[in-house]
Design a protein around this motif. Structure first.
Motif, PDB file in Angstrom:
ATOM      1  N   ARG A 378       0.854  -1.266  -0.094  1.00 25.09           N
ATOM      2  CA  ARG A 378      -0.065   0.103  -0.069  1.00 25.09           C
ATOM      3  C   ARG A 378       0.811   1.184   0.077  1.00 25.09           C
ATOM      4  N   PHE A 379       2.267   1.337   0.282  1.00 25.65           N
ATOM      5  CA  PHE A 379       2.874   2.331   0.336  1.00 25.65           C
ATOM      6  C   PHE A 379       3.329   2.598  -1.071  1.00 25.65           C
ATOM      7  N   ASP A 381       2.509   4.462  -3.849  1.00 21.84           N
ATOM      8  CA  ASP A 381       1.814   5.607  -3.865  1.00 21.84           C
ATOM      9  C   ASP A 381       2.561   7.070  -3.977  1.00 21.84           C
ATOM     10  N   GLU A 384       2.619   8.748  -0.750  1.00 19.75           N
ATOM     11  CA  GLU A 384       3.227   7.968   0.228  1.00 19.75           C
ATOM     12  C   GLU A 384       5.003   8.224  -0.184  1.00 19.75           C
TER      13      GLU A 384
END
Lengths: 424, 424
Positions: A378-379, A381, A384
């Motif tokens: 999920r990092f 991005d 992020e």
């Protein structure tokens, strides 16, 4: 006028207007962005009213709840959209950066500098916030933008674009810098894809079908974004506490996004300990496992309470975007790398390991936009990564790969300053 | 097997072979390049014999002298081709360069590193030296390459590729890293353009027709190269000694190349002094002028002896690649910028001026890959820029713009190393 002619006219007007924007310095561009944010807040009622018309039509057509939520605006959401513009104003201006430079042996002074791309075409699905976000990032990077945001958001997008254009006019800038072509439907997208020479790059954002259509039909250069058949490999000596946290986070922290985990690979040497550990919290989060024979045997023996169905060949290529997870036991790192090579969309993969050599091989040999070790997928991005903004995540290798920020909306040109040099 | 299936098979084999090359360090790649150079020299007779077969067919078909010269090889030319590989070996390896990097506030270590593109498709016309040059630069940058070099060079290219592949095999590398598809003719090019997912980028090099065909039909991302409707503006207070040298050099130092001057713009305030000065040496070099009314009037009054014909509207868009030059008198810098905006292919333009403000505006406002002041347009070249090698000159804005060296044959990936981080 046909849709094709109308869109070509819009694109030509954007191209003709863009040099005015290209010459603005950061201070002037930021002032426009802040004024746009203020105007959106001031005229929020008007925008919400236009959105209500879209919602009414969507409800009559029986829109799904998730899509309706993406489409819906209220005053608070308009405020968040305005905030995106203030955030864009706060970012450094990529234009003018000297990327490389030298003095050649003949005295020529050489500089490669960042310049705006020109005209950016955006094709996306019915999320009105993307309209403002894309327009703001395009403006900040000196680009004109032609927006095609989906017929379901026609009135919302029209209202938002009208506000942005009125601010351009108030700042003595051409309104044609920001244009919407929603009213031309699919023909509008076709025309945009044929506008080579007028539009410099086309960025599709949305479902796999939309992206494939643009990639396969556009004469304008495309940046392919999005699809993520994201893998996590739990290696033989992974830290199982970390693995549990990372796998659950990667799969469930947000489900319908391209950096969410879709296939879990588990090294056979750790599978009997790891799979039951991982399955329990995944089951608690409502995740259904599509497991290969080896994983199913282990899960059945352990009795984790997870819902487990047999994996089919198709499961290895699916981007579920849902509480579903493909699970496979691999013999070794080689089999894991081979599986990823065969089935990944090249978006994001992560290895969980304490073994330095495994980590090195994984980082070096996996050919994806973002390759991780011991961290949640999920990092992957732009926010992020610290870009401050994200226009999408590129899964192609040309121009931009991975999260795209303002820098990826620029091109370069070479400046050569001489004192009369000729080539011998 | 159809041509399409055969080319897809070649591309897939290249894709499967490429990871082996991607993992080689510079030392190993350079050793292969040097061995290839040696093998070409050792087997020069064989290559020249194959070339003789191509020349025989070309003579029978009545090939033009210029094209025949580009096609012809002798032992000396094979030696020059081998030298290109030694030159490639001497260049730094772009792969592995850390482009950006930081530690995020949550402790994630972020690095953007250069990686090979993957499989590069090259479509070019019958110049056998390009075959070896492209293969060498692809190999140095870690890429597999599929070469389509034109049916007129079929035997020459086959012989060259056979030598290169034998060296790959001798170094225990897959021969499929370098493949030729000349024998499949136009269908082969069509198949290459459809090989999306197998070929990562397609680079056409050659005439405008070839480039347009690839740009308009390829599903594989393309880097558009080449066409140069190159402009020089002689500004109101240009140094006329410098202007004479630069204009003559830009037009005549080499005629059939994309960075040669094609349209000369002259500020009206200097036209009466400049045009006769410039026309005399151009006439002596055999250049015919296609001049607008104002320029013709001045040239007729001055009696320079130059051959002058009236310019037509088409002249402003032509890349002559010949001893022809379009000439136009402009009212001011604005008209010059407007003319360039309307007629340039975005390759290279140069202003000749002593006025700082004119130079600044020209460098800032001309939207071309290379924008110069007080220098010959012939410097718009990867070799002159110090790249050591050039794979072509990009006239598009995506990925690469201007001269392309090894760096432009690479992509990037993001590496993210964590210590168990999950997203809150």
């Amino acid at each position: 006028m046909t849709a094709a002619a109308a869109v070509a006219q819009v694109a030509r007007a954007a191209k003709d207007a863009q040099p005015r924007l290209a010459r603005l310095h950061r201070e002037a561009k930021d002032a426009v962005l802040l004024a746009m944010a203020e105007a959106l807040v001031d005229r929020a009622d008007e925008i919400v009213a236009a959105n209500a018309r879209d919602l009414e039509a969507a409800d009559a057509a029986g829109i799904a709840a998730g899509l309706r939520d993406r489409l819906a605006l209220d005053v608070e959401r308009v405020g968040s959209i305005a905030q995106q513009l203030r955030d864009a104003a706060a970012l450094p201006d990529p234009v003018g950066e000297v990327m490389r430079g030298s003095v050649l042996s003949n005295g020529l002074e050489l500089r490669q500098v960042r310049v705006p791309m020109g005209v950016i075409g955006m094709v996306y699905e019915s999320r009105p916030n993307v309209t403002v976000d894309a327009a703001g990032l395009a403006l900040k990077s000196g680009n004109a933008v032609v927006l095609r945001g989906g017929s379901a958001a026609l009135h919302s997008n029209s209202a938002l674009i009208a506000v942005l254009r009125s601010v351009l006019a108030a700042h003595d800038l051409p309104e044609d810098l920001i244009a919407g072509i929603d009213e031309h439907g699919r023909e509008g997208v076709d025309a945009l894809m044929r506008a080579r020479g007028l539009v410099d790059v086309l960025i599709p954002r949305g479902g796999a079908g939309l992206i494939r259509r643009v990639v396969e039909n556009s004469l304008v250069p495309v940046i392919e974004t999005g699809t993520g058949t994201t893998h996590v490999l739990v290696d033989a000596d992974a830290d199982l506490d970390q693995a549990e946290a990372i796998v659950v986070n990667s799969k469930t922290q947000r489900v319908g996004v391209c950096n969410a985990l879709e296939t879990l690979l588990v090294h056979r040497d750790i599978a009997e300990r790891a799979l039951p550990r991982l399955a329990a919290p995944l089951a608690a989060a409502g995740v259904r496992l599509h497991a290969d024979d080896a994983a199913r045997a282990i899960l059945a023996a352990a009795g984790t309470g997870a819902e487990v169905v047999p994996a089919t060949e198709e499961d290895w290529d699916l981007e579920y975007l849902a509480l579903e997870l493909a699970v496979k036991v691999v013999e070794d790192l080689d089999e894991a790398l081979e599986h990823i090579r065969a089935h990944s969309s090249g978006h994001t993969e992560s290895i969980l390991t304490r073994d330095l050599r495994s980590q090195q091989r994984f980082l070096s040999e996996v050919d994806s936009a973002v390759v991780m070790a011991n961290a949640s997928t999920r990092f992957s991005d732009g926010g992020e990564f610290g870009f401050g903004a994200e226009i999408g995540i590129s899964t192609q290798k040309l121009h931009a790969r991975g999260p795209m920020g303002l820098t990826e909306l620029t091109s370069a040109k070479w400046l050569v300053v001489g004192q009369g040099q000729v080539r011998p």
